[in-house]
Design a protein around this motif. Structure first.
Motif, PDB file in Angstrom:
ATOM      1  N   UNK A   1      -6.140  -4.623  -0.537  1.00 22.11           N
ATOM      2  CA  UNK A   1      -6.685  -4.423  -2.042  1.00 22.11           C
ATOM      3  C   UNK A   1      -5.932  -4.525  -2.918  1.00 22.11           C
ATOM      4  N   UNK A   2      -4.649  -5.301  -3.326  1.00 25.26           N
ATOM      5  CA  UNK A   2      -3.920  -5.167  -4.350  1.00 25.26           C
ATOM      6  C   UNK A   2      -3.011  -6.337  -4.496  1.00 25.26           C
ATOM      7  N   UNK A   3      -3.837  -6.699  -5.608  1.00 23.14           N
ATOM      8  CA  UNK A   3      -3.406  -8.043  -5.730  1.00 23.14           C
ATOM      9  C   UNK A   3      -2.378  -8.207  -6.394  1.00 23.14           C
ATOM     10  N   UNK A   4      -1.299  -9.443  -5.853  1.00 25.05           N
ATOM     11  CA  UNK A   4      -0.370  -9.412  -6.842  1.00 25.05           C
ATOM     12  C   UNK A   4       0.752  -8.805  -6.244  1.00 25.05           C
ATOM     13  N   UNK A   5       1.641  -8.595  -7.045  1.00 28.57           N
ATOM     14  CA  UNK A   5       2.514  -6.739  -7.507  1.00 28.57           C
ATOM     15  C   UNK A   5       3.610  -7.641  -5.931  1.00 28.57           C
ATOM     16  N   UNK A   6       3.784  -8.784  -5.667  1.00 33.06           N
ATOM     17  CA  UNK A   6       4.439  -8.324  -5.133  1.00 33.06           C
ATOM     18  C   UNK A   6       6.011  -8.214  -4.795  1.00 33.06           C
ATOM     19  N   UNK A   7       6.428  -7.816  -5.866  1.00 32.10           N
ATOM     20  CA  UNK A   7       8.390  -7.408  -5.973  1.00 32.10           C
ATOM     21  C   UNK A   7       8.146  -5.761  -5.761  1.00 32.10           C
ATOM     22  N   UNK A   8       6.661  -5.311  -6.906  1.00 29.93           N
ATOM     23  CA  UNK A   8       6.527  -3.669  -6.400  1.00 29.93           C
ATOM     24  C   UNK A   8       6.225  -3.101  -5.062  1.00 29.93           C
TER      25      UNK A   8
ATOM     26  N   UNK B   1      -0.852   0.976 -12.322  1.00 31.83           N
ATOM     27  CA  UNK B   1      -0.723   2.411 -11.957  1.00 31.83           C
ATOM     28  C   UNK B   1      -1.087   2.926 -10.863  1.00 31.83           C
ATOM     29  N   UNK B   2      -1.965   3.567 -11.037  1.00 30.10           N
ATOM     30  CA  UNK B   2      -1.911   3.932 -10.450  1.00 30.10           C
ATOM     31  C   UNK B   2      -3.530   3.188  -9.300  1.00 30.10           C
ATOM     32  N   UNK B   3      -3.589   2.189  -9.416  1.00 24.20           N
ATOM     33  CA  UNK B   3      -3.889   1.599  -8.237  1.00 24.20           C
ATOM     34  C   UNK B   3      -3.557   0.943  -7.337  1.00 24.20           C
ATOM     35  N   UNK B   4      -2.030   0.939  -7.951  1.00 23.29           N
ATOM     36  CA  UNK B   4      -0.973   0.086  -7.033  1.00 23.29           C
ATOM     37  C   UNK B   4      -0.260   1.575  -6.173  1.00 23.29           C
ATOM     38  N   UNK B   5       0.339   2.255  -6.360  1.00 19.95           N
ATOM     39  CA  UNK B   5       0.386   3.605  -5.877  1.00 19.95           C
ATOM     40  C   UNK B   5      -1.217   4.652  -4.411  1.00 19.95           C
ATOM     41  N   UNK B   6      -1.943   4.427  -4.883  1.00 17.70           N
ATOM     42  CA  UNK B   6      -3.102   4.801  -4.686  1.00 17.70           C
ATOM     43  C   UNK B   6      -3.492   3.629  -2.898  1.00 17.70           C
ATOM     44  N   UNK B   7      -3.208   2.306  -3.199  1.00 18.10           N
ATOM     45  CA  UNK B   7      -3.832   1.406  -2.170  1.00 18.10           C
ATOM     46  C   UNK B   7      -2.560   0.913  -1.651  1.00 18.10           C
ATOM     47  N   UNK B   8      -1.475   1.043  -1.812  1.00 16.68           N
ATOM     48  CA  UNK B   8      -0.078   1.884  -1.292  1.00 16.68           C
ATOM     49  C   UNK B   8      -0.157   2.509  -0.014  1.00 16.68           C
TER      50      UNK B   8
END
Length: 485
Positions: free
Chosen positions: A5-12, A38-45
Motif C-alpha cells: 500500500x506504499x507507493x514508491x518511497x524505496x529509500x524511506x 508521512x502518517x501513511x508511510x509510518x502506519x502502513x510500514x
C-alpha cells in the motif's frame, strides 16, 4: 506490514526496515510538508506493530492535548478502559511507560513501537512536553532494545531544530531520519494508476504542475476525467479541496505565517529568482535571525529552493518558488477571489497567453526537481556533477549584456550542459529570434566565466525540438518529458 500500500518511497522504506530489524533501541524522525504522506508511510510500514499512537491537535491547549493522550492510551489498552487525564506530560509519560512494560504487551509483539504524529502541535507553550519526551527516551526508551519511537511533524524547521539537530537532552539521540518529499513524476504515475486514474504522461505533467507530487492532492483525481477536468473540479469549484487550501496550508505550518506568505508571493512574481537580500528588501523585512529563520522554514518544508549560482558561493544563492500548488494558486485561483469562475473554467484557459507563461515557469521547476532523471537520460548519472543556475547582470560600464541560465550541469569531465527548458503543446521550434538569444547566452556565459570547458546546449521540452537549421547548428542534446519519468 502493508508495504504493497506504499507507493514508491524505496529509500524511506529501506530506512524504516533497518530500524525494524535493529537489535538496538531506535529513535526515528520523519518530517516533511503537510499532506505529503508521512502518517501513511509510518502506519502502513509498521501497521499492527504500533502499540501506541497519538496525533497532536493543531492550536489545542495543554489540557486538551492531555485529554487527547488519555484517549490514545485508552485505545491502546483496549477493553473500553480510558485512564484519567494526566496532570502533566511528565505523568503522561509515566503512564506510557507502565503500559509499555505490560507483560501481555511484551509477549504479544516483537517490537514495542510508539508513534507521535504531528509532534510540534503537542509541544504547546509552557507545557514541558519536549523536556518530558527527552526524559522518557533517555531514562527508559534508550535502554529497551525492542523499542522504536517514531516522531513525525509537518513543521519541518521545528523538527530539525528541536529533534534532528537538538542541543538539549535529545542531542545526538536520533538514530534515523527521513525527510519525506513529494512524489516524483514516476511515483505520481504509479499512485494515480493505483487509484484507477490512467492519464498520458503529458496530462500527468499538467496535473503535477498544478498540484505537485502531494499524495493528498493527487487523491482528488477521479477515473475518467482529464487533467484539465480534475484541476477544474479540485481547484476552481466552490467545494474543491484546493480552492482555499493556500492560507490553511501556511497557517497550519508556521507561526506568524503572514511573513512566510509574503515571501512566497514575492517569489511568485520574480521568476528569475531572488537573492536573500532582494527578498528581504522586497517585503520590507530587516536582515537578522528572524528573517533567516523564515527562509529556513520555507526551504526545509519544500516551498522554496535556494541554488548557488555557477562560480558563486552560498551567500549569493538564488531562491525560487518550488511548490507547484502555491504558484498555481497565486497565478490562477487566488486571482479569482471569492468569485466562482463557473464549470469548465480551466478548459477555457488552455490557449491563453497567461497559461503559457505559467506553464513555462512551472515546467522549469519540474525539470529542476528531476535533474537526476535528466542526467540519466544524458548518460552521465554516474558522473560527478554540480547542478546550478547562472545569472549575469550587466552594469552601466559593461558592454556585455545580461543573461540568465536556469540550469547548468557542470561535469567532472570538463563539460557543461547548458539546459534550456521549454514547455510546448507540440514540438518546440527554434526560430530566428530564439536562435539569436541562445547564441547570446552562450557567448555571454563564455566571456563572463572564462570557462574552457565544452559547452553542450541541451533542450528539455515536452515533445522534442523541430529538426530545422537552427536546431542542427545549436543543439547538442534533446530531452523530452518521457525522460523525466
Amino acid at each position: 506490514m502493508s508495504l504493497e500500500r506504499i507507493i514508491g518511497r524505496k529509500v524511506e522504506k529501506g530506512i524504516l526496515g533497518l530500524a525494524s530489524k535493529s537489535s538496538d533501541p531506535e529513535f526515528v524522525a520523519v518530517y516533511g510538508r503537510r499532506r505529503v504522506g508521512k502518517t501513511h508511510l509510518v502506519r502502513e510500514f509498521f501497521d499492527a506493530e504500533i502499540c501506541f499512537e497519538i496525533i497532536g491537535k493543531h492550536g489545542a491547549a495543554l489540557k486538551e492535548q492531555l485529554d487527547n493522550f488519555a484517549q490514545a492510551l485508552g485505545k491502546a489498552i483496549g477493553m473500553g478502559i480510558q485512564p484519567q487525564r494526566p496532570a502533566s506530560w511528565a505523568e503522561a509519560f509515566r503512564q506510557l511507560e507502565q503500559f509499555l512494560e505490560s507483560p501481555i504487551l511484551k509477549k504479544e509483539t516483537g517490537k514495542r513501537i510508539v508513534f507521535f504524529d504531528e509532534l510540534p502541535w503537542l509541544n504547546t507553550p509552557r507545557s514541558k512536553f519536549l523536556s518530558s519526551l527527552e526524559h522518557f527516551w533517555n531514562s527508559w526508551g534508550s535502554r529497551k532494545n525492542d523499542f522504536i519511537m517514531v516522531v513525525c511533524g509537518s513543521a519541518a524547521s521545528w523538527m530539525i531544530q528541536n529533534i534532528v539537530t537538538a542541543r538539549g537532552g535529545l542531542h545526538n539521540r536520533l538514530t534515523r531520519q527521513i525527510r519525506l518529499l513529494p512524489f516524483t513524476l514516476h511515483e505520481t504515475e504509479t499512485f494515480l494508476q493505483s487509484q484507477g486514474v490512467n492519464l498520458t504522461h503529458a496530462q500527468i505533467v499538467e496535473l503535477y504542475m498544478a498540484m505537485g507530487g502531494v499524495p493528498h492532492y493527487l487523491k482528488q483525481s477521479e477515473p475518467g476525467l482529464s487533467a484539465a477536468q480534475i484541476i477544474d473540479k479540485t481547484c476552481f469549484s466552490s467545494q474543491g479541496l484546493l480552492r482555499n487550501e493556500f492560507h490553511r496550508l501556511y497557517t497550519s505550518l508556521f507561526d506568524e505565517s503572514e511573513q512566510h506568505q509574503k515571501i512566497i508571493k514575492t517569489l511568485a512574481k520574480k521568476r528569475q529568482g531572488l537573492t536573500r537580500t532582494e527578498i528581504l528588501r522586497s517585503i520590507g523585512l530587516r536582515s537578522g535571525g528572524s528573517a533567516s529563520h523564515r527562509l529556513e522554514e520555507l526551504e526545509e518544508s519544500g516551498f522554496i529552493l535556494p541554488q548557488t549560482p555557477f562560480g558563486k558561493n552560498a551567500n549569493d544563492a538564488l531562491y525560487r518558488l518550488s511548490d507547484e500548488y502555491s504558484l498555481f494558486f497565486l497565478d490562477w485561483v487566488g486571482r479569482l477571489g471569492k468569485r466562482s469562475p463557473g464549470d469548465g473554467y480551466w478548459l477555457t484557459q488552455q490557449n491563453a497567453p497567461r497559461r503559457r507563461a505559467w506553464a513555462g515557469y512551472a515546467f522549469e521547476g519540474l525539470c529542476l526537481k528531476h535533474a537526476l532523471r535528466l542526467k540519466t537520460a544524458l548518460g552521465i548519472a554516474s558522473v560527478e556533477t554540480t547542478e546550478a543556475p547562472w545569472r549575469y547582470q550587466s552594469s552601466a560600464n559593461s558592454n556585455i549584456p545580461g543573461a540568465q541560465i536556469d540550469l547548468l550541469i557542470d561535469r567532472r569531465d570538463d563539460t557543461i550542459n547548458l539546459c534550456e527548458m521549454k514547455y510546448s503543446e507540440t514540438e518546440f521550434t527554434i526560430d530566428k529570434k530564439y536562435a539569436k538569444d541562445l547564441r547570446r547566452k552562450l557567448d555571454v556565459f563564455r566571456r563572463v566565466t572564462g570557462t574552457r570547458k565544452n559547452i553542450f546546449l541541451t533542450m528539455v521540452t515536452t515533445f522534442g525540438v523541430t529538426n530545422n537549421a537552427y536546431a542542427k547548428e545549436l543543439v547538442a542534446n534533446t530531452l523530452t518529458l518521457e525522460d523525466l519519468y
